[in-house]
Every structure is written in structure tokens, then in C-alpha cells.
Design a protein around this motif. Structure first.
Motif, short mmCIF file in Angstrom:
data_model
loop_
_atom_site.label_atom_id
_atom_site.label_comp_id
_atom_site.label_asym_id
_atom_site.label_seq_id
_atom_site.Cartn_x
_atom_site.Cartn_y
_atom_site.Cartn_z
N SER A 60 42.64 35.99 57.17
CA SER A 60 42.72 37.18 56.32
C SER A 60 43.58 36.89 55.09
O SER A 60 43.27 37.36 53.98
N PHE A 61 44.64 36.13 55.26
CA PHE A 61 45.49 35.71 54.14
C PHE A 61 44.64 35.03 53.06
O PHE A 61 44.71 35.39 51.88
N ALA A 62 43.83 34.05 53.47
CA ALA A 62 43.02 33.31 52.50
C ALA A 62 41.95 34.19 51.87
O ALA A 62 41.71 34.13 50.65
N THR A 63 41.30 35.00 52.67
CA THR A 63 40.23 35.86 52.17
C THR A 63 40.75 36.86 51.16
O THR A 63 40.15 37.07 50.10
N HIS A 64 41.89 37.49 51.46
CA HIS A 64 42.43 38.50 50.56
C HIS A 64 42.93 37.88 49.26
O HIS A 64 42.79 38.49 48.18
N LEU A 65 43.47 36.67 49.34
CA LEU A 65 43.87 35.97 48.11
C LEU A 65 42.66 35.71 47.22
O LEU A 65 42.68 35.94 46.02
N LEU A 66 41.59 35.21 47.85
CA LEU A 66 40.37 34.90 47.10
C LEU A 66 39.78 36.15 46.47
O LEU A 66 39.39 36.16 45.31
N GLU A 67 39.74 37.23 47.25
CA GLU A 67 39.17 38.48 46.76
C GLU A 67 39.96 39.05 45.58
O GLU A 67 39.41 39.75 44.74
N ASN A 68 41.24 38.72 45.52
CA ASN A 68 42.08 39.24 44.44
C ASN A 68 42.24 38.25 43.29
O ASN A 68 43.10 38.45 42.43
N GLY A 69 41.43 37.17 43.30
CA GLY A 69 41.37 36.31 42.14
C GLY A 69 42.08 34.98 42.23
O GLY A 69 42.12 34.24 41.24
N ALA A 70 42.65 34.64 43.39
CA ALA A 70 43.32 33.34 43.52
C ALA A 70 42.29 32.21 43.50
O ALA A 70 41.15 32.39 43.93
N ASP A 71 42.69 31.04 42.98
CA ASP A 71 41.77 29.91 42.94
C ASP A 71 41.84 29.12 44.24
O ASP A 71 42.87 29.13 44.94
N LEU A 72 40.75 28.43 44.55
CA LEU A 72 40.64 27.70 45.82
C LEU A 72 41.71 26.62 45.96
O LEU A 72 42.23 26.39 47.05
N ARG A 73 42.03 25.94 44.88
CA ARG A 73 43.01 24.85 44.95
C ARG A 73 44.38 25.38 45.39
O ARG A 73 45.05 24.77 46.22
N SER A 74 44.78 26.52 44.86
CA SER A 74 46.06 27.12 45.24
C SER A 74 46.06 27.53 46.71
O SER A 74 47.03 27.31 47.43
N ILE A 75 44.94 28.11 47.15
CA ILE A 75 44.82 28.52 48.55
C ILE A 75 44.88 27.29 49.46
O ILE A 75 45.52 27.30 50.51
N GLN A 76 44.20 26.21 49.05
CA GLN A 76 44.21 24.97 49.82
C GLN A 76 45.63 24.45 50.01
O GLN A 76 46.03 24.07 51.12
N LEU A 77 46.41 24.45 48.94
CA LEU A 77 47.79 23.94 49.01
C LEU A 77 48.64 24.81 49.93
O LEU A 77 49.44 24.29 50.72
N MET A 78 48.48 26.12 49.83
CA MET A 78 49.29 27.02 50.65
C MET A 78 48.93 26.91 52.13
O MET A 78 49.80 27.01 53.00
N MET A 79 47.64 26.70 52.43
CA MET A 79 47.20 26.64 53.82
C MET A 79 47.36 25.25 54.42
O MET A 79 47.27 25.09 55.64
N GLY A 80 47.58 24.25 53.58
CA GLY A 80 47.75 22.90 54.10
C GLY A 80 46.46 22.25 54.53
O GLY A 80 46.45 21.39 55.42
N HIS A 81 45.34 22.64 53.91
CA HIS A 81 44.05 22.01 54.21
C HIS A 81 44.00 20.63 53.55
O HIS A 81 44.29 20.50 52.36
N GLU A 82 43.62 19.63 54.34
CA GLU A 82 43.53 18.28 53.80
C GLU A 82 42.40 18.17 52.78
O GLU A 82 42.50 17.46 51.79
N SER A 83 41.31 18.89 53.05
CA SER A 83 40.14 18.83 52.17
C SER A 83 39.83 20.20 51.59
O SER A 83 39.93 21.22 52.30
N ILE A 84 39.43 20.25 50.33
CA ILE A 84 39.04 21.52 49.70
C ILE A 84 37.80 22.09 50.37
O ILE A 84 37.58 23.31 50.36
N THR A 85 37.02 21.23 51.04
CA THR A 85 35.81 21.69 51.74
C THR A 85 36.16 22.70 52.83
O THR A 85 35.43 23.66 53.07
N THR A 86 37.29 22.48 53.50
CA THR A 86 37.74 23.41 54.54
C THR A 86 38.03 24.78 53.94
O THR A 86 37.70 25.81 54.52
N THR A 87 38.64 24.79 52.77
CA THR A 87 39.00 26.05 52.11
C THR A 87 37.76 26.76 51.60
O THR A 87 37.72 28.00 51.54
N GLU A 88 36.73 26.00 51.24
CA GLU A 88 35.54 26.58 50.63
C GLU A 88 34.78 27.53 51.56
O GLU A 88 33.96 28.32 51.11
#
Length: 299
Positions: free
Chosen positions: A250-278
Motif C-alpha cells: 500500500s505504501f508503494a501504491t499510494h506513493l505512485l498514485e500521488n505522483g512519486a517516480d518509480l526510481r524513488s520508490i525502488q530506493l525506499m523499498m530496497g528493491h534490487e531491480s526496478i522490475t520488481t517495483t514496476e
């Protein structure tokens, strides 16, 4: 199959040291290789990992196709690709026998999410008349506002809190560390818990630095966090199967819905690959339509 053992041991060391994977991840990778080794042994084929061909591996995959679904087969193929790519990288082989083997197409399993209102209702349902209630509110606010894994939450230390700078330090998968921003709202509830509840506990040896403690002054378990959340879901009549990971999604989804970029979400969540965040790009089609209609010149 002694000729496989050395290569598997070396590969496991590579995964642990070079790629920094956790013990569980390393064991999962080696489990897939051992499945192939057992197939060769059972079928009387004494072939080394340096000589095995694409045809033999195709026969192995065919042999397991009836007992495993597409997702499990895809995982095994992916694990074998990684192993043989390692052998090529280390110059044990000139090419990989997995190059032309296709991974079964599987639909992406989209994570469950909660609305902001549902999260608010869950947190409001916490009984704040108890010591555990203050702790639970601080924990759920931290889960949601920082997008943590449950393992990261229960291992969070007092010394990991850098509130003056607005960050907390998280130790994630493979002991990889990252700094995650934490808002004043969540800081307030953590400080309240620490000053009114945690400071009065008789803390057990070895847990002096652990942030969230049980009533006996020891660390919490993953199962305890699952139980707390499940009980709150029942209390509020939430008709969804949720877990601590639901707050992270929900954290990631709400950030995305409110305009956050995928790269920033990836860094905050600690995903090794951007594919996981996508995967979060697939959650809300209405949001994607809004992006198109807002930003495209032919809207």
C-alpha cells in the motif's frame, strides 16, 4: 554426482559474497540445481555441469512439467539460467545450455493493497488503553509510512533512528542497508511509545537496542505481527486477506498514485531491480489514465 558438488559450493559462495543474497535465497537457488542433479542421477546420466547440453535440460524440464505449475517451472528455469551464466562468467563454460530455453509465460500476481481509509480504520481500531496498543500503533504507522518488510520492522534498532535528519536506517535482504525517510507524524508515535511504554519495560539482555519489544522486554516475532494485523482486520470487518506485507504494498501504491517516480520508490523499498517495483504500475489503471490525460499533448 560428485562432479557437481564443487561447482554448486562455489556458486553458493558467489551468491552470498558477490551478490549479497540471504541464506534463504542462496538455498532456494541451490535447491533448483539439486533438482536437476537428482534427475540426472535417477535417470543414470553421469554428466558434468560443464558438458550438459540444452537437450538434456529440456528433457529434465519436460519431466517436471506435469508436477509443477508454470510459476514453479519458471522459477527453476530462472535458477538454472543464473547457475550456468555463473559458469560462463567464470570461464568454466564457453556458453550456457539455457540460452534458448524459454521461461513459461505467467501472469503477474498483483499484490493486495489497502485504501488510505482502510489503513486509517485499522489503526483507529487499536486499543490504546493498553501498553501494547501504543506499541502497535507505532509499529503499523512505521510499516505503512516507511514501506518496511516485517523482518525489517522487528529488527529495527533504537540506534537506527535518525529523526533529526528525518531518516531511519534499515537492514534489508542480504544484510543490505538503506536509509528510508520517516515523516514527523510517524516519529511522533514512535517517540510516544518509547517515552511512555518502552522506557518502563524491564528489557532482556541482548534486546537493549531493539525498538519494538513485547511485554517481557524481548523482541517480537513475525508471527506476532501477523496476529496483530489479522485481529485488527477481524475487528474492523475488513473483507480482505491481509498481512504485514500489505502495508508495504500500500505504501508503494499510494506513493505512485500521488505522483512519486518509480526510481524513488525502488530506493525506499530496497528493491534490487526496478522490475520488481514496476509491478505497482499494473495496480491502478485509472491512475495510468489520469497520467495520460494530464501529461500527453494529445489528451
Amino acid at each position: 554426482m560428485k562432479n557437481w558438488i564443487k561447482f554448486i559450493i562455489d556458486y553458493k559462495s558467489y551468491l552470498k559474497i558477490e551478490r549479497g543474497l540471504s541464506v534463504n535465497s542462496v538455498e532456494n537457488y541451490s535447491f533448483d540445481i539439486n533438482r536437476l542433479v537428482n534427475y540426472l542421477s535417477d535417470s543414470g546420466q553421469d554428466i558434468s555441469p560443464l558438458k550438459i547440453t540444452e537437450e538434456t535440460i529440456q528433457e529434465f524440464i519436460y519431466s517436471i512439467s506435469s508436477e509443477l505449475n508454470a510459476r514453479s517451472r519458471a522459477r527453476i528455469i530462472s535458477g538454472l539460467k543464473s547457475f550456468f551464466n555463473y559458469l560462463v562468467f567464470e570461464d568454466y563454460r564457453k556458453d550456457s545450455p539455457m540460452e534458448l530455453i524459454e521461461v513459461p509465460k505467467i501472469g503477474r500476481k498483483l499484490p493486495d493493497t489497502l485504501s488510505v481509509e482502510e489503513i486509517d480504520n485499522l489503526i483507529k481500531a487499536i486499543d490504546l488503553s493498553t501498553n501494547e496498543g501504543e506499541r502497535n500503533r507505532a509499529m503499523l504507522e512505521t510499516l505503512y509510512s516507511c514501506g518496511l518488510r516485517v523482518s525489517e520492522l522487528i529488527s529495527l534498532k533504537m540506534s537506527d533512528l535518525f529523526f533529526d535528519e528525518g531518516f531511519i536506517k534499515i537492514t534489508g535482504k542480504g544484510n543490505k542497508q538503506r536509509f528510508v525517510p520517516i515523516g514527523n507524524y510517524t516519529q511522533k508515535y514512535i517517540n510516544l511509545y518509547v517515552s511512555t511504554i518502552r522506557n518502563k519495560l524491564e528489557i532482556k539482555k541482548g534486546h537493549e537496542d531493539t525498538l519494538f519489544l513485547n511485554r517481557r522486554g524481548s523482541g517480537l516475532t513475525r508471527a506476532m505481527i501477523f496476529t496483530i494485523i489479522r485481529n485488527l482486520a477481524e475487528k474492523t470487518g475488513l473483507n480482505k486477506t491481509i498481512s504485514p506485507h500489505t502495508f508495504r504494498h500500500s505504501f508503494a501504491t499510494h506513493l505512485l498514485e500521488n505522483g512519486a517516480d518509480l526510481r524513488s520508490i525502488q530506493l525506499m523499498m530496497g528493491h534490487e531491480s526496478i522490475t520488481t517495483t514496476e509491478v505497482y504500475m499494473h495496480l491502478d489503471r485509472k491512475f495510468l489514465n489520469k497520467v495520460l490525460n494530464t501529461y500527453h499533448p494529445r489528451k
